[in-house]
Structure formats: structure tokens, C-alpha cells
Design a protein around this motif. Structure first.
Motif, short mmCIF file in Angstrom:
data_model
loop_
_atom_site.label_atom_id
_atom_site.label_comp_id
_atom_site.label_asym_id
_atom_site.label_seq_id
_atom_site.Cartn_x
_atom_site.Cartn_y
_atom_site.Cartn_z
N GLY A 162 -9.96 9.99 18.34
CA GLY A 162 -10.98 9.74 19.16
C GLY A 162 -11.44 9.75 19.84
N ASN A 163 -12.36 9.67 19.83
CA ASN A 163 -12.69 9.89 21.61
C ASN A 163 -11.58 9.11 22.58
N HIS A 164 -11.14 7.91 22.38
CA HIS A 164 -10.58 6.99 23.76
C HIS A 164 -8.85 8.27 23.19
N ASP A 165 -8.89 8.86 22.42
CA ASP A 165 -7.51 9.64 22.34
C ASP A 165 -7.78 10.13 23.06
N PHE B 214 0.64 -1.23 0.25
CA PHE B 214 0.19 0.36 -0.22
C PHE B 214 1.44 1.12 -0.06
N ASP B 215 0.27 2.49 -0.66
CA ASP B 215 1.32 3.43 -0.07
C ASP B 215 0.89 4.36 1.03
N PHE B 216 0.03 4.11 1.02
CA PHE B 216 0.06 5.43 2.21
C PHE B 216 -1.79 4.53 3.66
N ILE B 217 -1.45 5.18 4.38
CA ILE B 217 -2.47 4.74 5.48
C ILE B 217 -3.42 6.42 5.74
N TRP B 218 -4.62 5.90 5.97
CA TRP B 218 -5.50 6.69 6.79
C TRP B 218 -6.17 5.71 8.01
N CYS B 219 -5.95 6.88 8.48
CA CYS B 219 -6.11 6.28 10.41
C CYS B 219 -7.04 6.93 10.75
N LEU B 220 -8.49 6.31 11.47
CA LEU B 220 -9.79 7.01 11.14
C LEU B 220 -9.56 7.39 12.94
N GLY B 221 -8.72 7.10 13.74
CA GLY B 221 -8.59 7.84 14.95
C GLY B 221 -9.04 6.29 16.16
N ASP B 222 -8.90 6.66 17.08
CA ASP B 222 -9.11 5.98 18.53
C ASP B 222 -7.64 4.24 18.76
#
Ligand code: ZN
Length: 242
Positions: A59-62, A26-34
């Protein structure tokens, strides 16, 4: 460009490493939180994520572990794990997480942890909630996490209605017509009855989304949680997938 779309890692390094291995190139990561909370490896998960070209959301836990949320809104197990995580976080991980926004627009996609309308807290779990959220973002496609349940919601080109579409594992979903809200599920604490780590691959040129699932050594994560004295329910739920 092939993007790895992940959410809700929840400090589960064994699950995250299994996803990285299974995803192939893969070329890139999108991480949507927590990235953190619930699991035993908060610093290691932040470090691993930062080894790859990526952008992230909080995210809320972060937020909880950073002291940006009132923990009284959490159930007992979540609060205990948030307090433990806050004690464990090293300065580099803390500074990294502190700088993340809960939503952003990237390459023509809206990314939000919970929903475009309430990025930190709202759960999109049904078509009615999804439908209201189509009015809250201007791009064609929005990617969310937070529910720990892989899902897509489709709004036809005529702008009427909203259809939930069940995940098709390892099969392409073409996002070229209509509008979409897509949730890759959770890497580190799936809640759809399947304990395997959940994620998605996204071809950014052709707008093709693919749900993926991979087994990981759950007992290894559970062993580490036991060692740190985590609540039994948090340990057991990993094997149950809810
Ligand atoms: Zn989460």
C-alpha cells in the motif's frame, strides 16, 4: 476454503492479534496492503503475517517507508510516522515488503490496495468512484482496502448502476449475482467511527463474505506509540475510530 481478508494493519500488533484470535479457523490470508505506517509495531506485524499462509499487497504507507513515494504527498503526522517506520524496518521486513505488488489476481478475484484503476492512491469512498472502477477489472469481484471504511458496492447483472450496501456485521453477504467491490475496513486504524478492528471472512467456494468486528486493547497500542514519541493526533484517533 475460508479466507481471512484484512487490510491496513498499520503496524498495530494488538489489533492484528485480536483479529487472528477472533477469526477462528481460516485456511489462508489475503492482506490488501498497508501492513506498516502509523503504528508502533512494523516489524512484528510483518513477522506475524508471515507466520500464516497468505498473499499480500503493498500500500501507499508500505511504499512510503520503503522510499518508493515522495513523502511530500503525506500530511505531517503520516510523514513523521513514515520516517520513523523507515528507520525501524529490519532488512527481512524491508525485503518482504519490497517484493509485494499493489494489485494482483488470485483465484478469480482482483485484489488491489486502493482501486483496480489506481492501486496505490485512489480511494473508493462513493458509488460514483466505485462505478468507474467496475470498468477497470475483468473478474467478477474486486477486493480493496485503503479507505479504512468497511463497504461493499454492488453492480447488478444488467451492468447498470452501482449500489452501496452497508456492512452487515456477522451476517453473510452472498456475492453470487452481479459484480462486487468489497472493502474489509482497517485492522489497525478504523475510520468509520467505530474503533474496533475491522476485517472480513470469505468463503471462496460459495462466494460468501462476512464482515467482522473485534475489540482490542487500544490503550496498549497507544502506550507503545507514546513511548516512541508519536504525534498526539495519531495516538488519540485510535480510540475515536476515525
Ligand atoms: Zn492505510
Amino acid at each position: 476454503m475460508r479466507y481471512l481478508v484484512i487490510s491496513d494493519l498499520h503496524a498495530n500488533l494488538a489489533a492484528f492479534d485480536a483479529v487472528l484470535e477472533d477469526a477462528g479457523h481460516f485456511d489462508f490470508i489475503w492482506c490488501l496492503g498497508d501492513v506498516i505506517g502509523y503504528g508502533p509495531d512494523p516489524n512484528a506485524c510483518v513477522t506475524r503475517l508471515r507466520e500464516f499462509p497468505h498473499i499480500g499487497l503493498s500500500g501507499n504507507h508500505d511504499w512510503a517507508a520503503l522510499g518508493k513515494l515522495d513523502l511530500r504527498g503525506f500530511n505531517t503526522e503520516a510523514r513523521i510516522s513514515a520516517e520513523w517506520t523507515a528507520q525501524q524496518l529490519d532488512p527481512a521486513a524491508r525485503a518482504y515488503l519490497q517484493a509485494l505488488p499493489p494489485s494482483r489476481i488470485e483465484a478469480g478475484y482482483t485484489l488491489a490496495h486502493g482501486s483496480p484503476r489506481q492501486p496505490i492512491w485512489e480511494y473508493i469512498l462513493d458509488p460514483a468512484t466505485a462505478e468507474m472502477n467496475f470498468a477497470a477489472f475483468a473478474t467478477v469481484i474486486c477486493l480493496v482496502g485503503h479507505t479504512h471504511i468497511p463497504a461493499t458496492y454492488f453492480r447488478p447483472d444488467n451492468g447498470l448502476g452501482c449500489e452501496p450496501r452497508s456492512p452487515q456485521w456477522n451476517l453473510p453477504t452472498h456475492l453470487n449475482s452481479g459484480r462486487w467491490i468489497c472493502n474489509p475496513g482497517s485492522v489497525g486504524q478504523p475510520r468509520d467511527g467505530n474503533p474496533d478492528a475491522s476485517y472480513a471472512l470469505l468463503d471462496l467456494e460459495d462466494h460468501v463474505w462476512e464482515f467482522r468486528r473485534v475489540k482490542y486493547p487500544i490503550q496498549e497500542t497507544q502506550r507503545r506509540m507514546r513511548k516512541h514519541g508519536f504525534p498526539a493526533r495519531l495516538i488519540e484517533r485510535l480510540a475515536q475510530g476515525h
